[in-house]
Write a protein that holds these residues in place. Sequence first.
Motif, PDB file in Angstrom:
ATOM      1  N   GLN A   1       0.807  -1.231   0.000  1.00 32.55           N
ATOM      2  CA  GLN A   1       0.000   0.000   0.000  1.00 32.55           C
ATOM      3  C   GLN A   1       0.830   1.266   0.000  1.00 32.55           C
ATOM      4  N   GLY A   2       2.016   1.206  -0.525  1.00 35.55           N
ATOM      5  CA  GLY A   2       2.829   2.405  -0.657  1.00 35.55           C
ATOM      6  C   GLY A   2       3.305   2.955   0.674  1.00 35.55           C
ATOM      7  N   LYS A   3       3.625   4.237   0.682  1.00 33.92           N
ATOM      8  CA  LYS A   3       4.264   4.860   1.834  1.00 33.92           C
ATOM      9  C   LYS A   3       3.434   4.715   3.105  1.00 33.92           C
ATOM     10  N   GLU A   4       2.133   4.947   3.036  1.00 32.95           N
ATOM     11  CA  GLU A   4       1.302   4.835   4.233  1.00 32.95           C
ATOM     12  C   GLU A   4       1.317   3.414   4.783  1.00 32.95           C
ATOM     13  N   GLY A   5       1.289   2.440   3.884  1.00 27.80           N
ATOM     14  CA  GLY A   5       1.356   1.049   4.316  1.00 27.80           C
ATOM     15  C   GLY A   5       2.670   0.726   4.983  1.00 27.80           C
TER      16      GLY A   5
ATOM     17  N   ALA B   1      11.845   1.631  -3.969  1.00 26.72           N
ATOM     18  CA  ALA B   1      12.527   2.840  -3.509  1.00 26.72           C
ATOM     19  C   ALA B   1      11.735   3.500  -2.391  1.00 26.72           C
ATOM     20  N   VAL B   2      10.417   3.501  -2.497  1.00 33.97           N
ATOM     21  CA  VAL B   2       9.563   4.080  -1.458  1.00 33.97           C
ATOM     22  C   VAL B   2       9.696   3.280  -0.162  1.00 33.97           C
TER      23      VAL B   2
ATOM     24  N   THR C   1      11.353   4.919   3.084  1.00 35.27           N
ATOM     25  CA  THR C   1      10.454   5.098   4.223  1.00 35.27           C
ATOM     26  C   THR C   1      11.000   4.431   5.471  1.00 35.27           C
ATOM     27  N   PHE C   2      11.403   3.177   5.362  1.00 34.63           N
ATOM     28  CA  PHE C   2      11.939   2.464   6.520  1.00 34.63           C
ATOM     29  C   PHE C   2      13.212   3.132   7.036  1.00 34.63           C
ATOM     30  N   ASN C   3      14.052   3.565   6.116  1.00 33.07           N
ATOM     31  CA  ASN C   3      15.303   4.192   6.514  1.00 33.07           C
ATOM     32  C   ASN C   3      15.049   5.505   7.245  1.00 33.07           C
ATOM     33  N   GLU C   4      14.195   6.350   6.703  1.00 37.35           N
ATOM     34  CA  GLU C   4      13.910   7.653   7.310  1.00 37.35           C
ATOM     35  C   GLU C   4      13.228   7.503   8.663  1.00 37.35           C
TER      36      GLU C   4
ATOM     37  N   ASP D   1      21.354   2.791  -6.369  1.00 33.29           N
ATOM     38  CA  ASP D   1      21.884   3.853  -5.508  1.00 33.29           C
ATOM     39  C   ASP D   1      21.054   4.031  -4.251  1.00 33.29           C
ATOM     40  N   PHE D   2      19.721   3.946  -4.389  1.00 32.28           N
ATOM     41  CA  PHE D   2      18.878   4.194  -3.218  1.00 32.28           C
ATOM     42  C   PHE D   2      18.989   3.065  -2.205  1.00 32.28           C
ATOM     43  N   VAL D   3      19.412   1.903  -2.642  1.00 31.24           N
ATOM     44  CA  VAL D   3      19.616   0.795  -1.713  1.00 31.24           C
ATOM     45  C   VAL D   3      21.032   0.839  -1.154  1.00 31.24           C
TER      46      VAL D   3
END
Length: 378
Positions: free
Chosen positions: A139-143, A181-182, A186-189, A214-216
């Motif tokens: 469910q994307g960022k909110e999920g 990437a999301v 999200t988890f990192n932030e 790169d994002f990973v």
Amino acid sequence: MANKIQFLAYYLPQFHPIPENDSWWGKGFTEWTNVTKAQPLFKGHNQPIMPGELGFYDLRIPEIQEQQALLAKSYGIDGFVYYQYWFGKGKMLLEKPAEAMLSNKNIDFPFCFCWANETWKGIWHGIHDPRVLIEQTYQGKEGYQAYFEYLLPFFQDKRYIKEQNKPVFHVYKLDDIPDIAVFVTTFNELAIQEGFDGIHLIATICSEAVLNSDFVYGKVGVDVFMKMRYSQKTMSLKNSIYLTLERKYNKITNSLYRKNKSIDERSKPLIFDYQKGVAKMNSSFTSLKHISCVFPNWDNTARTGKKAMIFINATPLSWKVHLQNTVNELLKNPHNPQIVIIKSWNEWAEGNYIEPDATYGRQWLEVVKSVKVNLLSR
């Protein structure tokens, strides 16, 4: 340093009834249901495989997890990797054992999670039923925020395994996350917001493209298991032994494997010789991100019947050779993650475990202890 190598074992929580399994397979279904129903498929086939001193345990009983932790700790296991089932929209299954462990401080044993992000199909979780039982969704960022909030009390627990102040979080199929990437960002932030230095991701299965993104790589760092049991390269299939039900030995060919590799299509078991198979496995490291993964035994007849994949001649002695060879290779590669993943602690219906069994008692565990003692003496 040799004594810094950690042995972490997968931990399956499917040893207590849940309403979904009651509905799918009948009242009171647990992993033990299939274990006890297994039938031998050929002469000398050791089925059903029975547990040893812990018996047919129920993970709703706190003392069971306490006993497991004590056993693991005393025989050189450094932590459990709990399978965690989050299907999206707050839907989880088999979460109660980990939640009970979190609140039970008598269980003084390190742990982390592996998000088993996979749709459940009947063929893997019951017997001969191809239907989708529950679908993995995203469910994307909110999920991902909701998922992180659920995980946070575990991450904050002093027993939770961390790498440089980053909670270690395994993901079974990183590539399956559609907006990866999301998820990673999200988890990192969120981890940083909570006082950690980020999240440390480990992928069981991961493509080179995702691994090197790169994002990973830049933000988190993803290590990848050397996945032994499904890799044609590491299994050296041309040299593996295939055993038919008629007890005839044939050299397995790539075409035979391709014809039979899908469990949905298979009509007879794939049977390999464990001793010859692990001897042919390539335990060398092709990347600094690779982590060793070992397995002591494998026979999933209890789950899949005649569609099973079976490793004959899997004994504590041959397991010791496999584990020691893997550790020796890791010692040659001190810049790789100093971890050995053991698949698994208690996947009984897959015939894949190191818990005491009725045949060998604690010998599977004694192998780990012996190799660990040898490491500490170097």
